[in-house]
Design an enzyme around this catalytic site. Structure first.
Site: not given
Length: 322
Positions: A132-133
């Site tokens: 995930g970012c």
């Protein structure tokens, strides 16, 4: 070596658009299939208008099976369903940008694709769960400290992300009239990326650490800035030495003694980490572009590793300084 044939499932969204921008110009890849239920028959350039003049691809309803690597760019929960209904040949590498396979309990043979953590495992993998970012940004600020065992308290983290982090679908908090000149907290202490952060820290530290995370919606389009602090007996100089040693062979993660700003990383695959010791607390500021190092750029980085290419191939991107 012939070009790597690429298929993209869910090719109309933000991460898929970023992938195509990178892969169309990558010297070793050819995008042969851009699948999208919602845009079937349209030219890719009707949706990703910045690719006008770069591609003649048309969105297809079905996925071409004559590919070497498949990027899954649909929403969370959809990748697992797709793979259950559409068996992929063993010869095809799979890189998933959703959160379906990131956690060890859900992995089903997927390797967690943070190169700074699992580079050697990624090179041997056939299936990658792209991180995930927020998870990527926060982890690059914490992993060297976790490995060295210098974290001596709970970790306190805040992070601010741009509007593209919410995806392409409109919501009340993604409209310009709401987002501009505005900020808000969301998912305090419960953000979905906390579990993958916790697993990575435990992998290096050999034990769990509490991460208290407060995410913010920012009034800008791209980028994430995260601040993490914890108590430690290590000096600032010792911490810098640990971080520089940890990242010395990483082409995209850079340790700096200059207080950074987002323009240093936006539109690039870079992660930048800055450290500051105050009293008994060490502050780590980390930042990335959420769509590149936080998603599609990292996916291409993982593809390069899987296929034995230079890790930075196709990813030497220029930031916009002003």
């Amino acid at each position: 070596m012939s070009k790597i044939r690429v298929g993209i499932y869910g090719a109309a969204g933000y991460t898929a658009g970023e992938l195509m921008r990178l892969l169309i110009h990558h010297p070793k890849t050819e995008v042969v299939c851009a699948q999208s239920e919602s845009q079937v028959g349209k030219k890719v350039t009707e949706i990703h208008t910045d690719l006008i003049g770069d591609t003649s691809l048309v969105f297809s309803a079905d996925l071409d099976q004559n590919i070497d690597v498949l990027f899954l760019c649909k929403g969370h929960g959809e990748s697992r369903v797709f793979l259950e209904r559409h068996p992929i040949p063993d010869s095809v590498k799979v890189i998933d940008l959703s959160n379906d396979f990131r956690l060890k309990a859900d992995a089903d043979g997927f390797v967690y694709g943070l190169p700074e953590l699992n580079g050697s495992a990624i090179q041997k993998a056939t299936k990658i769960a792209n991180p995930g970012c927020f998870a990527t940004c926060i982890q690059v600020g914490l992993l060297p400290a976790a490995q060295a065992g210098i974290i001596q308290s709970e970790i306190h983290t805040t992070g601010i992300t741009g509007s593209t982090g919410a995806g392409q679908s409109l919501s009340p908090t993604s409209h310009f009239s709401w987002r501009n000149e505005n900020m808000s907290v969301y998912k305090a202490f419960t953000h979905q990326h906390l579990d993958e952060i916790g697993e990575s820290i435990s992998q290096l530290a050999g034990k769990a650490h509490v991460v208290n995370f407060i995410p913010f919606r920012g009034n800008f389009t791209r980028g994430i800035i995260a601040t993490s602090y914890f108590e430690t007996e290590a000096s600032e100089a010792e911490a810098y030495a640990l971080y520089e040693a940890f990242y010395k062979d990483q082409p995209f993660t850079h340790v700096t003694n200059k207080n950074p700003d987002l323009k240093m990383v936006v539109n690039t695959n870079k992660a930048v980490v800055y450290l500051k010791k105050e009293g008994n607390k060490l502050l780590a500021i980390s930042m990335i572009d959420n769509l590149l190092k936080g998603a599609s750029g990292q996916a291409v980085q993982n593809m390069n590793l899987i296929f034995g290419l230079e890790e930075s191939m196709g990813l030497n991107l220029k930031p916009t300084g002003f």
